[in-house]
Scaffold this motif. Structure first.
Motif, short mmCIF file in Angstrom:
data_model
loop_
_atom_site.label_atom_id
_atom_site.label_comp_id
_atom_site.label_asym_id
_atom_site.label_seq_id
_atom_site.Cartn_x
_atom_site.Cartn_y
_atom_site.Cartn_z
N UNK A 65 0.85 -1.20 0.00
CA UNK A 65 0.00 0.00 0.00
C UNK A 65 0.88 1.25 0.00
N UNK A 66 0.68 2.09 -1.01
CA UNK A 66 1.52 3.29 -1.12
C UNK A 66 2.93 2.91 -1.53
N UNK A 128 1.07 -4.83 3.46
CA UNK A 128 2.15 -4.00 3.99
C UNK A 128 1.88 -2.54 3.68
N UNK A 129 1.87 -1.72 4.71
CA UNK A 129 1.70 -0.28 4.55
C UNK A 129 2.83 0.39 5.31
N UNK A 144 -10.50 0.33 7.42
CA UNK A 144 -11.30 -0.88 7.15
C UNK A 144 -10.86 -1.56 5.86
N UNK A 145 -10.40 -0.77 4.89
CA UNK A 145 -9.89 -1.36 3.66
C UNK A 145 -8.62 -2.15 3.91
N UNK A 146 -7.75 -1.65 4.78
CA UNK A 146 -6.54 -2.40 5.13
C UNK A 146 -6.91 -3.76 5.73
N UNK A 147 -7.83 -3.75 6.69
CA UNK A 147 -8.21 -4.98 7.37
C UNK A 147 -8.93 -5.94 6.43
N UNK A 156 -1.28 -8.25 8.66
CA UNK A 156 -1.24 -6.82 8.36
C UNK A 156 0.00 -6.24 9.02
N UNK A 157 0.82 -5.55 8.25
CA UNK A 157 2.02 -4.89 8.77
C UNK A 157 1.91 -3.41 8.46
#
Length: 227
Positions: A65-66, A128-129, A144-147, A156-157
């Motif tokens: 992510x990003x 990964x964010x 919520x999108x991450x989860x 999730x990191x």
């Protein structure tokens, strides 16, 4: 999995531009402008917390992510991960795709904001964010999108600069920490279907060069989805 992704997916040999971008145009323009100011914004090295935290994970499907200029995505692909990398800046994606071609690795590039990307839920063994600039909204859409992207059994990191969210009010630059997602805001949404494996502040492994090198400590949240 790639056939289920509804945002603009750009193959490594076609980094393209803003066509098909899904998200806030103002956010895209802001980040395109920032990347355009320098020929290389980041160090080109994978983030140290990512390297440390995934060493014990079996490679699978990962969402970066990003992704910026692609250093983490390329490192993950070289390590055997099936990588989908998401970024709002078309300028950054163009650089990332070029770096991936040079490295001889394959990455799916998604030109979208996280909350707007409509990525397939429950699909990634690792999300990964690393130091993401995810806008906060009243409905916690980004958190919520991450989860939602993490598959059962997946991880999730989320890594960010320590101490920044404790600042109150906007900085001189106009940056207000209250406008963005932090590990604490994500941790607050974790239910009993998650197990927190790491939630700590630690010294940052600082790569040579690149923006953000003045930050000396990280906050690291690593959580596993149980079901």
């Amino acid at each position: 999995m790639a056939d289920d992704i509804t945002a603009d997916v750009l193959p490594s040999d076609n980094p393209s531009s803003a066509d098909g971008y899904v998200g806030d145009p103002a956010v895209r323009e802001e980040w395109d402008a920032r990347y355009s100011e320098r020929g290389q914004l980041w160090s080109g090295q994978p983030n140290g917390a990512l390297v440390a935290e995934v060493r014990d994970l079996a490679p699978g499907r990962v969402l970066d992510v990003g992704c910026g200029e692609g250093a983490d995505a390329i490192w993950l692909a070289r390590a055997g991960w099936d990588v989908t990398a998401l970024e709002v800046s078309g300028v950054a994606l163009g650089r990332a795709a070029a770096h991936a071609r040079d490295a001889g690795v394959s990455v799916r590039w998604v030109h979208a904001g996280l909350a707007e990307a409509a990525l397939p839920p429950d699909s990634f063994d690792l999300v990964s964010a690393q130091y993401p600039a995810l806008p906060r909204t009243p409905d916690a859409a980004a958190e919520r999108a991450l989860l939602a992207a993490v598959a059962p059994g997946g991880v999730l990191l989320l890594v960010h600069h320590a101490g920044m969210e404790e600042h109150h009010g906007p900085h001189e630059s106009g940056f207000d920490p209250a406008d963005y997602v932090w590990p604490s805001t994500v941790a607050a949404l974790l239910g009993d279907d998650w197990r927190v494996e790491v939630d700590e502040e630690r010294p940052r492994v600082i790569p040579d060069g690149g923006a953000g090198a003045h930050h000396s400590h990280d906050v690291v949240l690593r959580a596993r989805r149980l079901r």
